[in-house]
Design a protein around this motif. Structure first.
Motif, PDB file in Angstrom:
ATOM      1  N   ASP A  80       0.807  -1.222   0.000  1.00 55.03           N
ATOM      2  CA  ASP A  80       0.000   0.000   0.000  1.00 55.03           C
ATOM      3  C   ASP A  80       0.841   1.275   0.000  1.00 55.03           C
ATOM      4  O   ASP A  80       0.300   2.367  -0.138  1.00 55.03           O
ATOM      5  N   GLY A  81       2.157   1.135   0.205  1.00 54.33           N
ATOM      6  CA  GLY A  81       3.026   2.313   0.178  1.00 54.33           C
ATOM      7  C   GLY A  81       3.123   3.019   1.523  1.00 54.33           C
ATOM      8  O   GLY A  81       3.513   4.187   1.585  1.00 54.33           O
ATOM      9  N   GLN A 111       2.820   3.340  -4.007  1.00 57.29           N
ATOM     10  CA  GLN A 111       2.241   1.992  -3.997  1.00 57.29           C
ATOM     11  C   GLN A 111       2.993   1.058  -4.931  1.00 57.29           C
ATOM     12  O   GLN A 111       3.707   1.499  -5.829  1.00 57.29           O
ATOM     13  N   LYS A 145      -5.712  -7.348  -3.713  1.00 56.92           N
ATOM     14  CA  LYS A 145      -5.546  -5.988  -4.232  1.00 56.92           C
ATOM     15  C   LYS A 145      -5.534  -5.971  -5.756  1.00 56.92           C
ATOM     16  O   LYS A 145      -5.564  -4.916  -6.370  1.00 56.92           O
TER      17      LYS A 145
END
Ligand SMILES: Nc1nc2c(ncn2[C@@H]2O[C@H](COP(=O)(O)OP(=O)(O)O)[C@@H](O)[C@H]2O)c(=O)[nH]1
Ligand SMILES: [Mg+2]
Length: 259
Positions: A80-81, A111, A145
């Motif tokens: 997700d960064g 990300q 994701k």
């Protein structure tokens, strides 16, 4: 880049960077040590001869281990960064949102847009089941994701004598075919997502055949990443967020970061 310690993650970055720099480059420390050489999350830029950097980054991580190393929660934050650049993983205390530097509102550029499982072709059959389970649990996150994933199958020279003698034999070798099959079964990915490479390690000069293999792998990765970014853009459009607004938001965030 995710994968067991010593699989060749840092060397893969060095290989790609060498190809673009036009000379052997070793910016990422690599080598063999029981607990791994790489301990920090390092998003590496790739440079060309003019010293300009290219428009993608290869993000190097601490290696996967059965008991230590990266855990699912951290993997989720990585994707997700949320994990800051150059963050040093702490094997006894995974990062949490209260850590200073934790990126609460990651930008699209923070990300991950393609996950590279880096696996050693010579030892693909000997990966402990617990480590395979760990990689599979990471894959569950990646799949949720919708992030594309590939296997970078390294050390093809060590997996087959004929390939060690002549790297162009890589697509003819039965040993490599078997290693590709094993990696594809371990991670449940189609065989054309398994990309064989030989990293630069003892060489002091570039070799076109080694570079071509690395570039073919990189091209595939960039195609997958591009496709995924298009999907993300379409989703944003559907939510009514125009890319202009997104750019504006990003430049605002960048501005406030610099302040
Ligand atoms: N023969 C050979 N050795 C490699 C290859 N890739 C990496 N190595 C060696 O494997 C060792 C571990 O590599 P490293 O990049 O540090 O692995 P990491 O822990 O995944 O980052 C180093 O000694 C490298 O020189 C390869 O394709 N062929
Ligand atoms: Mg490393």
């Amino acid at each position: 880049m995710l994968g067991p310690i010593g699989a060749g993650k840092s060397s893969f970055y060095n290989t790609i960077n060498s190809v673009f720099k036009g000379r052997i480059s070793r910016s990422a420390p690599c080598g063999l040590s029981t607990n791994g050489i790489t301990i920090a999350y390092t998003p590496y830029e790739v440079y060309v001869r003019s010293a300009a950097s290219l428009n993608f980054r290869l993000c190097d991580t601490r290696g996967l281990e059965v008991t230590q190393g990266l855990e699912s929660l951290e993997c989720n934050y990585l994707l997700d960064g949320n994990i800051p650049d150059f963050y040093q993983f702490n094997p006894v205390a995974p990062i949490s949102p209260t850590n200073p530097g934790f990126v609460h509102q990651p930008m699209v550029t923070d990300q991950i847009h393609c996950v590279l499982f880096v696996i050693d072709a010579a030892t693909v059959g000997d990966i402990p089941q617990k480590l395979v389970d760990k990689m599979n649990s990471f894959q569950t996150l990646v799949n949720l994701k919708g992030i594309p994933q590939v296997v970078i199958l390294t050390k093809v020279d060590q997996a087959c004598q004929e390939v060690a003698g002549n790297i162009t034999n890589v697509f003819k070798s039965k040993d490599i075919e078997a290693a590709v099959e094993k990696a594809s079964n371990l991670l449940g990915l189609p065989r054309n997502h398994v990309l064989p490479v030989k990293n630069y390690e003892t060489e002091i000069e570039l070799d076109d055949n080694i570079s071509i293999l690395a570039l073919m792998a990189l091209r595939q990765v960039l195609h997958f990443a591009e496709d995924y970014i298009q999907v993300l853009q379409n989703k944003l459009k559907a939510c009514g967020v125009s890319s202009e607004k997104l750019d504006q938001r990003e430049s605002l965030e960048k501005g406030s970061d610099q302040e």
